[in-house]
Scaffold this motif. Structure first.
Motif, PDB file in Angstrom:
ATOM      1  N   LEU A  55       0.823  -1.202   0.000  1.00 31.72           N
ATOM      2  CA  LEU A  55       0.000   0.000   0.000  1.00 31.72           C
ATOM      3  C   LEU A  55       0.861   1.257   0.000  1.00 31.72           C
ATOM      4  CD1 LEU A  55      -2.797   1.339   0.213  1.00 31.72           C
ATOM      5  CD2 LEU A  55      -2.581   1.150   2.685  1.00 31.72           C
ATOM      6  N   LEU A  56       1.889   1.280   0.820  1.00 23.49           N
ATOM      7  CA  LEU A  56       2.771   2.431   0.894  1.00 23.49           C
ATOM      8  C   LEU A  56       3.496   2.661  -0.430  1.00 23.49           C
ATOM      9  CD1 LEU A  56       3.878   4.670   2.659  1.00 23.49           C
ATOM     10  CD2 LEU A  56       5.600   3.087   3.491  1.00 23.49           C
ATOM     11  N   ASP A  57       3.951   1.592  -1.068  1.00 23.01           N
ATOM     12  CA  ASP A  57       4.599   1.716  -2.380  1.00 23.01           C
ATOM     13  C   ASP A  57       3.642   2.320  -3.403  1.00 23.01           C
ATOM     14  OD1 ASP A  57       7.028   0.724  -1.518  1.00 23.01           O
ATOM     15  OD2 ASP A  57       6.643  -1.325  -2.221  1.00 23.01           O
ATOM     16  N   LYS A  58       2.389   1.871  -3.395  1.00 19.66           N
ATOM     17  CA  LYS A  58       1.401   2.402  -4.344  1.00 19.66           C
ATOM     18  C   LYS A  58       1.144   3.884  -4.101  1.00 19.66           C
ATOM     19  CE  LYS A  58      -1.112  -1.860  -5.256  1.00 19.66           C
ATOM     20  NZ  LYS A  58      -2.364  -2.610  -5.066  1.00 19.66           N
ATOM     21  N   VAL A  59       1.024   4.260  -2.838  1.00 22.29           N
ATOM     22  CA  VAL A  59       0.775   5.661  -2.499  1.00 22.29           C
ATOM     23  C   VAL A  59       1.949   6.532  -2.930  1.00 22.29           C
ATOM     24  CG1 VAL A  59       0.544   7.275  -0.560  1.00 22.29           C
ATOM     25  CG2 VAL A  59      -0.825   5.194  -0.614  1.00 22.29           C
ATOM     26  N   LEU A  60       3.158   6.072  -2.642  1.00 18.36           N
ATOM     27  CA  LEU A  60       4.341   6.855  -2.995  1.00 18.36           C
ATOM     28  C   LEU A  60       4.521   6.967  -4.509  1.00 18.36           C
ATOM     29  CD1 LEU A  60       6.863   5.652  -0.295  1.00 18.36           C
ATOM     30  CD2 LEU A  60       5.711   7.859  -0.427  1.00 18.36           C
ATOM     31  N   GLN A  61       4.126   5.954  -5.263  1.00 18.69           N
ATOM     32  CA  GLN A  61       4.245   6.003  -6.713  1.00 18.69           C
ATOM     33  C   GLN A  61       3.275   6.995  -7.328  1.00 18.69           C
ATOM     34  OE1 GLN A  61       3.789   1.986  -8.064  1.00 18.69           O
ATOM     35  NE2 GLN A  61       5.839   1.383  -7.428  1.00 18.69           N
ATOM     36  N   THR A  62       2.121   7.185  -6.686  1.00 11.10           N
ATOM     37  CA  THR A  62       1.116   8.087  -7.244  1.00 11.10           C
ATOM     38  C   THR A  62       1.329   9.536  -6.833  1.00 11.10           C
ATOM     39  OG1 THR A  62      -0.425   7.723  -5.414  1.00 11.10           O
ATOM     40  CG2 THR A  62      -0.628   6.277  -7.334  1.00 11.10           C
ATOM     41  N   GLN A  63       2.133   9.754  -5.796  1.00 14.87           N
ATOM     42  CA  GLN A  63       2.359  11.109  -5.307  1.00 14.87           C
ATOM     43  C   GLN A  63       3.556  11.731  -6.005  1.00 14.87           C
ATOM     44  OE1 GLN A  63       0.282  12.666  -3.125  1.00 14.87           O
ATOM     45  NE2 GLN A  63      -0.924  10.819  -3.376  1.00 14.87           N
ATOM     46  N   SER A  64       3.434  12.971  -6.330  1.00 13.78           N
ATOM     47  CA  SER A  64       4.576  13.715  -6.852  1.00 13.78           C
ATOM     48  C   SER A  64       4.593  15.070  -6.152  1.00 13.78           C
ATOM     49  CB  SER A  64       4.477  13.889  -8.362  1.00 13.78           C
ATOM     50  OG  SER A  64       3.329  14.641  -8.684  1.00 13.78           O
ATOM     51  N   ILE A  65       5.760  15.616  -6.029  1.00 12.80           N
ATOM     52  CA  ILE A  65       5.891  16.903  -5.353  1.00 12.80           C
ATOM     53  C   ILE A  65       5.661  18.012  -6.359  1.00 12.80           C
ATOM     54  CG2 ILE A  65       7.480  18.442  -4.144  1.00 12.80           C
ATOM     55  CD1 ILE A  65       8.852  15.951  -3.052  1.00 12.80           C
ATOM     56  N   ASN A  66       4.714  18.861  -6.055  1.00  8.12           N
ATOM     57  CA  ASN A  66       4.454  20.040  -6.863  1.00  8.12           C
ATOM     58  C   ASN A  66       5.050  21.222  -6.092  1.00  8.12           C
ATOM     59  OD1 ASN A  66       3.502  22.214  -8.270  1.00  8.12           O
ATOM     60  ND2 ASN A  66       1.385  21.503  -8.346  1.00  8.12           N
ATOM     61  N   PHE A  67       6.129  21.779  -6.625  1.00 11.45           N
ATOM     62  CA  PHE A  67       6.826  22.836  -5.891  1.00 11.45           C
ATOM     63  C   PHE A  67       5.989  24.101  -5.775  1.00 11.45           C
ATOM     64  CE2 PHE A  67      10.295  20.044  -7.135  1.00 11.45           C
ATOM     65  CZ  PHE A  67      10.925  19.898  -5.911  1.00 11.45           C
ATOM     66  N   ASP A  68       4.984  24.271  -6.605  1.00 11.76           N
ATOM     67  CA  ASP A  68       4.086  25.417  -6.467  1.00 11.76           C
ATOM     68  C   ASP A  68       3.268  25.302  -5.187  1.00 11.76           C
ATOM     69  OD1 ASP A  68       4.984  26.472  -8.859  1.00 11.76           O
ATOM     70  OD2 ASP A  68       3.410  25.478 -10.032  1.00 11.76           O
TER      71      ASP A  68
END
Length: 94
Positions: A55-68
């Motif tokens: 579950l944690l791997d899936k969550v981290l794969q879908t998240q990206s950092i938006n610097f805005d």
């Protein structure tokens, strides 16, 4: 000989969690997959750990950092504290 076979089949929880993490990063050999499956069939703790890891791997794969969006974070009002934080971050990145 019998002890060697048992040792190959039975894993400690530490070794099982290592295989769980290795599985998500590199994949497992057929013997490692068998060992992990046998272990998780009898160990509820490692089974739950494996589910949480997936579950944690899936969550981290879908998240990206938006610097805005970083500008939406709370801002430090105290300028000296802000400089001290930035200095600490610079030292930590070196």
């Amino acid at each position: 000989m019998k002890k060697k076979i048992i040792h190959l089949v039975l894993l400690s929880c530490v070794k099982a969690t290592e295989l769980i993490e290795k599985k998500s990063l590199f994949g497992l050999s057929w013997i490692e997959r068998l060992q992990l499956r046998l272990h998780t069939n009898v160990c509820d703790g490692c089974t739950i750990y494996q589910q949480q890891s997936i579950l944690l791997d899936k969550v981290l794969q879908t998240q990206s950092i938006n610097f805005d969006e970083l500008s939406l974070l709370p801002q430090v009002k105290n300028e000296s504290l802000k400089q001290s934080i930035l200095l600490s971050l610079d030292k930590a990145s070196d």
